[in-house]
Design an enzyme around this catalytic site. Structure first.
Site: not given
Ligand code: ADP
Ligand code: TRP
Length: 325
Positions: A115, A194, A197
């Site tokens: 992130k 994976k 979102k």
């Protein structure tokens, strides 16, 4: 004797995809319905502030997760359903835990590294796992159902429990992760990664319309060749087979046999049908719930009051163990 506790949370960062459902939410409902556990499920709104967001959209994102929980079958009569920011002990305990958390452990977290590369690298993103540990251990959770991307956070939680207990006396329980048979659903556009979102193109959202779902599944990236079999060199088809197997409760081998001699197109049509059939009732229930937002939020606010009782009791024990007067 009190039943063992199960707890998990989901961040309100947008609508849920089938990875969130098959890796986490579906399991929440099964664990709740088994009645073998005290179950607590919450909306991790404080966690979600670490990601880029627009405050105008946040209430809708919270409502979206609340409605998804209920539409999937979570029931306030059987589980404590609550909103993290309405239970102040989460932030309070996170601070205390941060004082025993080694910087080095946090720097190793793969979710943080990923992130921090993609968004504003703020301190909250770095200390996120300490808040997550607080969420879990405030309620003496023995089991934490999540996808496998959360395993490293769980490992850190166990480390912090051992450290705290050794330093201040037995206070917290070490939690274990619980995975479904599908702890990692892969992206439809990039089956090596994976479903997430953060990459919406590769996601099937649980409330995508039948048309959108079908279009996404029909154009899912598949592999060279034409055989419908699960194999390491066929990540795309293997992913679709695993999803379909979970939704239909048919073993992968049975699906392979069913599609022997047929092509990818025929198989994908079946996957789209099965996925639509499975999610249509959830989608309809969710749409109705979204129209009764006050009622839905009241369920969660009532749940927050229950959660506060448990959490505050634990917090007063923690404060006295640490020596705060
Ligand atoms: P995302 O990565 O899409 O933002 P979240 O971090 O909000 O998802 O995850 C919510 C829950 O869903 C967590 O328990 C997480 O482990 C699970 N989860 C997320 N993505 C997947 C996936 N692709 N497969 C299985 N479980 C997943
Ligand atoms: N970190 C989890 C995720 O990204 C969400 C979460 C926050 C959570 N606190 C938790 C999950 C406590 C389980 C238990 O999906």
């Amino acid at each position: 004797m009190q039943k063992p506790s199960v707890l998990s949370g989901i961040q309100p960062t947008g609508p849920l995809h089938i990875g969130n459902y098959l890796g986490a939410l579906k399991n929440f409902v099964n664990l709740q319905n088994s009645e073998e556990y005290r179950t607590l499920f919450f909306i991790a709104d404080l966690h979600s502030l670490t990601e880029n967001f627009d405050s105008k959209n946040k209430p809708t994102q919270v409502l979206d997760i609340a409605a998804s929980f209920l539409a999937a079958g979570l029931d306030p009569k059987l589980s404590t359903l609550f909103i993290q920011s309405q239970v102040p002990p989460h932030s309070e305990l996170a601070w205390i835990l941060s004082t025993i958390t080694p910087m080095g452990e946090l720097s190793r977290m793969t979710q943080y590294k990923d992130k921090a590369d993609r968004m504003d690298n703020n301190v909250g993103l770095f200390t996120y796992p300490t808040l997550m540990a607080a969420d879990i251990i405030l309620y003496d959770a023995t089991f934490v159902p999540t996808g496998d991307d959360q395993d490293q956070h769980l490992e850190l939680t166990r480390t912090l429990v051992r450290k705290f207990n050794a330093k201040f006396g037995q206070t917290f329980v070490e939690p274990k992760n619980l995975h479904t048979e599908l702890p990692r659903v892969m992206s439809l556009t990039n089956p090596e990664k994976k479903m997430s979102k953060s990459e919406p193109a590769g996601c099937v959202f649980i409330d995508d319309s039948q048309e959108v779902m079908t279009k996404k599944i029909m154009s899912a990236v598949t592999d060279s060749g034409s055989e419908v079999v699960s194999r390491e060199d066929k990540p795309g088809i293997s992913n679709l087979l695993r999803i379909t197997s979970t939704l239909t409760e048919k073993p992968v081998a049975e699906l392979e046999a069913l599609f022997k001699g047929k092509n990818y197109g025929e198989f994908k049509k079946y996957v789209a049908q099965v996925t639509n059939d499975y999610f249509a009732p959830i989608r309809e229930r969710k749409a109705k719930l979204m129209k009764t937002s006050e009622k839905v939020l009241k369920i969660f606010t009532d749940g927050s009051a229950q959660a506060n009782k448990i959490a505050q009791k634990k917090m007063s024990d923690v404060k006295s163990k640490v020596g705060l007067v």
